[in-house]
Design an enzyme around this catalytic site. Structure first.
Site, PDB file in Angstrom:
ATOM      1  N   ASN A   1      44.775  28.584  69.649  1.00 48.27           N
ATOM      2  CA  ASN A   1      44.373  29.277  68.426  1.00 48.27           C
ATOM      3  C   ASN A   1      45.603  29.647  67.614  1.00 48.27           C
ATOM      4  OD1 ASN A   1      41.832  29.362  69.561  1.00 48.27           O
ATOM      5  ND2 ASN A   1      41.432  31.430  68.813  1.00 48.27           N
TER       6      ASN A   1
ATOM      7  N   HIS B   1      42.515  26.713  64.883  1.00 44.75           N
ATOM      8  CA  HIS B   1      43.466  26.293  65.916  1.00 44.75           C
ATOM      9  C   HIS B   1      44.729  25.781  65.232  1.00 44.75           C
ATOM     10  CE1 HIS B   1      41.119  26.418  69.736  1.00 44.75           C
ATOM     11  NE2 HIS B   1      40.177  26.651  68.851  1.00 44.75           N
TER      12      HIS B   1
ATOM     13  N   HIS C   1      37.813  30.682  62.472  1.00 49.81           N
ATOM     14  CA  HIS C   1      38.345  30.479  63.822  1.00 49.81           C
ATOM     15  C   HIS C   1      39.197  29.212  63.751  1.00 49.81           C
ATOM     16  CE1 HIS C   1      38.129  30.539  68.302  1.00 49.81           C
ATOM     17  NE2 HIS C   1      38.311  29.241  68.131  1.00 49.81           N
TER      18      HIS C   1
ATOM     19  N   CYS D   1      44.635  23.259  75.063  1.00 52.74           N
ATOM     20  CA  CYS D   1      44.336  22.273  76.093  1.00 52.74           C
ATOM     21  C   CYS D   1      45.113  22.578  77.366  1.00 52.74           C
ATOM     22  CB  CYS D   1      44.723  20.893  75.572  1.00 52.74           C
ATOM     23  SG  CYS D   1      44.719  19.633  76.849  1.00 52.74           S
TER      24      CYS D   1
ATOM     25  N   ARG E   1      40.871  35.933  76.828  1.00 57.85           N
ATOM     26  CA  ARG E   1      39.863  34.952  77.232  1.00 57.85           C
ATOM     27  C   ARG E   1      40.406  33.531  77.136  1.00 57.85           C
ATOM     28  NH1 ARG E   1      37.481  30.852  74.705  1.00 57.85           N
ATOM     29  NH2 ARG E   1      37.318  32.120  72.817  1.00 57.85           N
TER      30      ARG E   1
END
Lengths: 322, 322
Positions: A260, A218, A216, A249, A16
């Site tokens: 991530n 990054h 979660h 990005c 995704r």
């Protein structure tokens, strides 16, 4: 490191993340092949697509086709995200494992910029969505607090603010008779440091010691796995991550600046620390190399380039080291 | 995180790492400009070049020119490495800060492959070198144990093996009346995990609680900063690192697979945890961007692409977050 979990659960978000951000067109069959290969590694959750406006995210124009073409392996959840009810309407017509979620941002300003709603309005909207989920029989299993570690608009986020968000989401879930399987704390814009993870997780843990938390993270500023390490040291056993470090990005994606945390790097670290993941690292590395070939430029994952240590760990070599 | 040091010292190795590995020719004046810019960031140690055979390492053919052209800033040590006495002969004729070092590999097999000498022969050679250093008035201030966390030939390295190496090096230093300023533990081939760092550092610390240890970490498999974090948690206050993540394998360098840990990412993490470095992060990021432009391809550093958080931390923003 006595609080380390024995086993962690990883929610793979690479497909995704990658399909929505990669500049290239990626062939539908390549997307399907990647999702299917990931499911063969031992991963039990693979987020395949997002149901978003294809005018805004052209890479997701074939989301329904991808969802329908995947040959599902039993025991694996093929997940997706939708940002609004229209997206959910499309999502539930596919064979993917669609669940509803609650969400809120720890930064009111981020919320306004991102969704045109402040936190109070967001909670009203969430109630409306929960009604929809109930009506359609869509299970609700998780909540997420975005910008939980810092925000480009509001700067540092106080751990107490995150705790208040979790309280609001738990109250909402309770009002709808929902037991959350996990509450995600998201480093949406890449502010987290190990110390900040410790503070925020600590503040939430202190109030709800048994609440299953998920992170979660990054890797915007290089501390992604260090942040995960602190979380592991605090017993966190549930992470989102992205094969090959896909995502980030769209304008800096090829530099690997902001995706991530990388799944196979996380799995490598976990295994080296004696933490089980249920995942075959070498098979996962092959997936990372497959998607790097598909997208046609270097991806930021490290262990996919450095290689696993498996081939060095023969019994003979181990004997020589003793 | 109570054992965190208040301040760490960073030995910048980016120039030497980069100039010896980058495929490019890099203009001598660009090398000089980069070293000089690094010295303006607050770094107090910058490793500029290595004095090696230019037939083997063409990028170091101008090492003497670089060394002589640098306008030295007071208070900064401009260092270099030499691999043999011939290299030291060249090095000491330059204005660089040349020191001698003791070295040994925790893997006997690595040692044989790397230098054609086993550990016993290496110790004999070290004595010969120490005689040379004494004769030439070259100060000896450090020792290094290579492959301290694992080896591609011998596999896992027992912490006790590293401890024995440190003992041998300390004994040698003692025989020559040398007090070592630091003992480096090097993850030469990128095997370290946070658990392994904890074990190896723990084994050495247990025996010599006050010995100043330094870590030389690579980010071959993505755990570089997580390994540094564990070291910080154990009070380690001395690290080697490389601006922009320069270095690594010449064949995989552009993928950012195997360089040293990245200096500005380490500095970012340290500052976010309240640990001083004496370094201006934004100035260091500018150096990283400068060298990325010079080498002409993306480098693996993260914060150089993601940006620091300085611009978000205005008093107004901080107030809004409270």
């Amino acid at each position: 490191m006595s609080d380390l979990p024995k086993r962690i659960r990883i929610h793979e978000e690479g497909p995704r993340e990658g399909f929505q951000i990669e500049p290239g067109p990626i062939a539908t069959e390549d997307k399907v092949r990647f999702c299917e290969a990931l499911a063969e590694t031992g991963l039990t959750e693979v987020q395949c697509v997002s149901f978003v406006d294809p005018r805004r995210v052209p890479g997701m124009a074939d989301a329904v086709d991808v969802a329908q073409a995947i040959q599902q392996k039993p025991g694996v959840h093929y997940t997706a995200i939708a940002l609004n009810l229209k997206g959910y309407e499309r999502a539930v017509q596919t064979p993917l494992h669609i669940t509803g979620g609650l969400q809120m941002s720890a930064s009111n300003t981020f919320s306004i910029h991102n969704t045109n709603k402040d936190n109070a309005e967001t909670l009203v909207e969430q109630r409306r969505q929960l009604g929809f989920f109930r009506e359609r029989g869509i299970p609700v299993d998780s909540a997420i607090v975005m910008t939980a570690f810092g925000c480009n608009f509001e700067g540092a986020i106080a751990p107490e603010t995150v705790r208040d968000c979790v309280a609001a989401l738990l109250e909402l879930a309770d009002a709808f008779g929902i037991t959350l399987e996990r509450v995600r704390l998201a480093d949406t814009v890449g502010w987290a440091s190990p110390l900040q993870v410790q503070r925020v997780v600590g503040a939430v843990r202190e109030r709800w010691p048994d609440l299953p938390l998920s992170l979660h993270l990054h890797d915007t500023r290089g501390t992604g796995l260090a942040n995960a390490l602190v979380a592991l040291q605090m017993g966190i056993a549930d992470f989102d991550s992205s094969c090959a470090g896909l995502g980030g990005c769209p304008f800096a994606g090829h530099k690997g600046a902001a995706g991530n945390i990388c799944t196979e790097d996380l799995v490598f670290m976990a295994h080296e620390m004696g933490i089980e993941t249920g995942i075959d690292l070498d098979a996962l590395i092959e997936c990372a190399r497959m998607i790097e070939t598909i997208v046609g430029h270097p991806l930021p994952g490290k262990v996919m380039h450095g290689g696993s240590l498996t081939r060095y760990r023969t019994p003979v070599a181990a004997g020589a080291a003793a």
